[in-house]
Each structure stands twice: as C-alpha cells, then as structure tokens.
Design a protein around this motif. Structure first.
Motif, PDB file in Angstrom:
ATOM      1  N   GLY A  86      -5.982   2.964 -10.276  1.00 25.32           N
ATOM      2  CA  GLY A  86      -5.139   1.977 -10.936  1.00 25.32           C
ATOM      3  C   GLY A  86      -3.825   2.594 -11.369  1.00 25.32           C
ATOM      4  N   THR A  87      -3.056   1.860 -12.123  1.00 22.34           N
ATOM      5  CA  THR A  87      -1.766   2.315 -12.624  1.00 22.34           C
ATOM      6  C   THR A  87      -1.967   3.093 -13.922  1.00 22.34           C
ATOM      7  OG1 THR A  87      -0.692   0.390 -11.666  1.00 22.34           O
ATOM      8  CG2 THR A  87       0.514   1.562 -13.374  1.00 22.34           C
ATOM      9  N   PRO A  88      -1.381   4.278 -14.065  1.00 23.98           N
ATOM     10  CA  PRO A  88      -1.571   5.054 -15.300  1.00 23.98           C
ATOM     11  C   PRO A  88      -0.956   4.329 -16.493  1.00 23.98           C
ATOM     12  CG  PRO A  88       0.131   6.036 -13.929  1.00 23.98           C
ATOM     13  CD  PRO A  88      -0.512   4.975 -13.106  1.00 23.98           C
ATOM     14  N   ILE A  89      -1.613   4.416 -17.629  1.00 22.50           N
ATOM     15  CA  ILE A  89      -1.114   3.781 -18.845  1.00 22.50           C
ATOM     16  C   ILE A  89      -0.624   4.809 -19.847  1.00 22.50           C
ATOM     17  CG2 ILE A  89      -2.606   1.769 -18.578  1.00 22.50           C
ATOM     18  CD1 ILE A  89      -4.469   2.987 -20.659  1.00 22.50           C
ATOM     19  N   ALA A  90      -0.785   6.090 -19.551  1.00 19.35           N
ATOM     20  CA  ALA A  90      -0.305   7.134 -20.443  1.00 19.35           C
ATOM     21  C   ALA A  90       0.013   8.368 -19.610  1.00 19.35           C
ATOM     22  CB  ALA A  90      -1.346   7.474 -21.514  1.00 19.35           C
ATOM     23  N   VAL A  91       1.054   9.090 -20.023  1.00 21.26           N
ATOM     24  CA  VAL A  91       1.486  10.294 -19.318  1.00 21.26           C
ATOM     25  C   VAL A  91       1.707  11.391 -20.349  1.00 21.26           C
ATOM     26  CG1 VAL A  91       3.249  11.349 -17.873  1.00 21.26           C
ATOM     27  CG2 VAL A  91       2.584   8.961 -17.492  1.00 21.26           C
ATOM     28  N   LEU A 133       0.833  -1.205   0.000  1.00 27.49           N
ATOM     29  CA  LEU A 133       0.000   0.000   0.000  1.00 27.49           C
ATOM     30  C   LEU A 133       0.868   1.256   0.000  1.00 27.49           C
ATOM     31  CD1 LEU A 133      -2.748  -1.068   2.565  1.00 27.49           C
ATOM     32  CD2 LEU A 133      -2.983  -0.887   0.094  1.00 27.49           C
ATOM     33  N   GLY A 134       2.003   1.202   0.743  1.00 26.50           N
ATOM     34  CA  GLY A 134       2.901   2.354   0.753  1.00 26.50           C
ATOM     35  C   GLY A 134       3.494   2.635  -0.613  1.00 26.50           C
ATOM     36  N   ARG A 135       3.863   1.591  -1.341  1.00 31.15           N
ATOM     37  CA  ARG A 135       4.393   1.774  -2.683  1.00 31.15           C
ATOM     38  C   ARG A 135       3.336   2.344  -3.617  1.00 31.15           C
ATOM     39  NH1 ARG A 135       8.895   2.847  -3.823  1.00 31.15           N
ATOM     40  NH2 ARG A 135       8.962   1.750  -5.807  1.00 31.15           N
ATOM     41  N   GLN A 136       2.096   1.878  -3.479  1.00 31.42           N
ATOM     42  CA  GLN A 136       1.026   2.426  -4.303  1.00 31.42           C
ATOM     43  C   GLN A 136       0.821   3.909  -3.997  1.00 31.42           C
ATOM     44  OE1 GLN A 136      -1.821  -0.900  -3.272  1.00 31.42           O
ATOM     45  NE2 GLN A 136      -2.337  -0.653  -5.431  1.00 31.42           N
ATOM     46  N   TRP A 137       0.956   4.284  -2.719  1.00 29.59           N
ATOM     47  CA  TRP A 137       0.818   5.698  -2.332  1.00 29.59           C
ATOM     48  C   TRP A 137       1.963   6.516  -2.918  1.00 29.59           C
ATOM     49  CZ3 TRP A 137       4.263   8.290   1.025  1.00 29.59           C
ATOM     50  CH2 TRP A 137       3.904   9.614   1.321  1.00 29.59           C
ATOM     51  N   GLN A 138       3.212   5.987  -2.886  1.00 28.80           N
ATOM     52  CA  GLN A 138       4.354   6.715  -3.431  1.00 28.80           C
ATOM     53  C   GLN A 138       4.217   6.939  -4.932  1.00 28.80           C
ATOM     54  OE1 GLN A 138       7.480   4.103  -1.951  1.00 28.80           O
ATOM     55  NE2 GLN A 138       8.268   5.773  -0.675  1.00 28.80           N
ATOM     56  N   LEU A 139       3.687   5.969  -5.636  1.00 25.36           N
ATOM     57  CA  LEU A 139       3.549   6.076  -7.088  1.00 25.36           C
ATOM     58  C   LEU A 139       2.275   6.801  -7.500  1.00 25.36           C
ATOM     59  CD1 LEU A 139       4.760   2.510  -8.128  1.00 25.36           C
ATOM     60  CD2 LEU A 139       6.042   4.640  -8.217  1.00 25.36           C
TER      61      LEU A 139
END
Length: 236
Positions: A72-77, A57-63
């Motif tokens: 979710g995880t971004p697929i485009a920036v 959960l901490g890694r998800q918060w950092q990212l």
C-alpha cells in the motif's frame, strides 16, 4: 398457501430546523448521494476503471508501493540525516586548483560561489548613478557642503564602452541622469589614485577632515557591496 405483504410507512413530524428551510409551501427536499449511471446500473462506476492500467502499475512501481508490507501507500516516513557546517570553499572550477578560502562563521556561502568576474569598466550605468547619489547624500549627512558641483563636474556620468545598437534605454537614462548625479566608479578611482591625499573635487569642502572621513567610509562600502575590485583568485 398465500403470503400477505403489508407496506409499513413510518410518519413523523418535521423538526423546526427543517421547517425553517422550507421555500414557500414546498415541503423539505432530501437528496441522496449515489453514483450516477447512464444505464441506471452503478456497477461500472464502482469498479473505478482506468484507461491505462499498465500506467497505473508503473506509477505504483516508481513510488515503491510494491515494496510495502501491505502493498500500500506509506503513511509515515522516518529520515535519518547528519549535518556539517561549511568552513572552506574553493573558487572556480576544481581543475583550476585554486587555494581554498576560509568561510567565516555566519557568512552565507551563495554570494561567494556565485561571484562572477568584475567587469574592467566597472558596474552598469544604474548602479554607478545610484552609488554616486549615495556619495552626495553621505556628504550632506556629514554636514559637508561645497563639494557637489565640483564632484559632478569631475565625475561625469557616461555609458561604458562602445554604444550598443540594441540598447534603447541606456542613452535615455544617461541623458536623464547626467548632470544630476556623479559617476560613482570615477569617484572611487579618484579616491584610490591618491589614498593619502584628497581628490581635487574635495578641495572646496567646508570641513575637509569630515569630508575625507565620509568619502573614505563610502569608498569602503562601494568596493564591498557595489563594485569589488577585479580579483581572479576569488571569481567563481
């Protein structure tokens, strides 16, 4: 009431492609990929448990995954940037308040901002030897003869400063190179001592004018690329 059950087995011929894979008289084998479990129950493997869920959960918060609209995880920036060409630079620390220097178009900034103070005794032994050999090569390429022996005698290659007790390579390198190549720093200082006149080691040149042209071009290259003169205003 009784229920009649029947096992239906569908049999079909093996394709020629699979027949080609048969080993001897063994029938073709098929492997089914599925989670393996010691207990025979694949449920724990499918749960994908982690040893430390709080770390995950901490890694998800950092990212920044918790800020996603779908968590979710971004697929485009998309990144918006602006650029500006560097035209001036200031040597040394800002506290020194040295005047800014213009950076010509096409020049790379790194050599200027990484420039270190030039040692008073000149560059190291290897650099002085290589540049001295280059001086002899430049004279030979210009068709000048009768200079090498006088140059070697006047500009003897030697170690700079006091001997370093921890330097075991320098003395051996000096003994190997001395007598074969001149000291470029001494040659440069001879040329700079009397700009209007040629040094004594050029006196026996078969082509004095050609020799002077060659050594002048070499000196310009040496001070630009190998051993610039000390300049406190430009040291970074």
């Amino acid at each position: 009431m009784s229920i009649l059950t029947t096992n239906l087995i569908s049999a079909r011929e093996v394709s020629p492609a699979l027949e080609a894979l048969r080993l001897g008289g063994m029938p073709p084998a098929f492997t089914r990929l599925e989670p393996q479990s010691v207990s025979g129950d694949p449920t724990p493997g499918l749960e994908a448990r982690v040893h430390d869920p709080l770390w995950m959960l901490g890694r998800q918060w950092q990212l920044g995954e918790f800020h996603g609209e779908d968590v979710g995880t971004p697929i485009a920036v998309t990144v918006s940037t602006t650029t500006a060409r560097v035209t001036v630079w200031q040597p040394g620390d800002a506290s020194a308040n040295r005047p800014a220097q213009a950076l010509a178009s096409g020049n790379v900034l790194d050599p200027f901002v990484e420039r270190e103070p030039t040692p008073a005794e000149g560059p190291g032994l290897r650099q002085r030897a290589e540049a001295g050999r280059q001086l002899i090569d430049d004279l030979e390429d210009a068709g000048v003869s009768g200079v090498a022996d006088a140059l070697l005698a006047a500009c003897v290659l030697a170690l700079n400063g006091a001997p370093d007790p921890f330097d075991v390579v320098g003395p051996r390198l000096q003994s190997l190179l001395t007598g074969g190549v001149p000291d470029a720093e001494l040659a440069a200082r001879d040329l700079e001592a009397a700009p209007a006149a040629a040094p004594a080691w050029l006196a026996a040149a078969n082509d004095p004018a050609g020799a002077l042209t060659a050594v002048t071009a070499w000196l310009e290259w040496y001070r630009r690329s190998v051993a610039p003169l000390p300049d406190a205003a430009n040291d970074s």
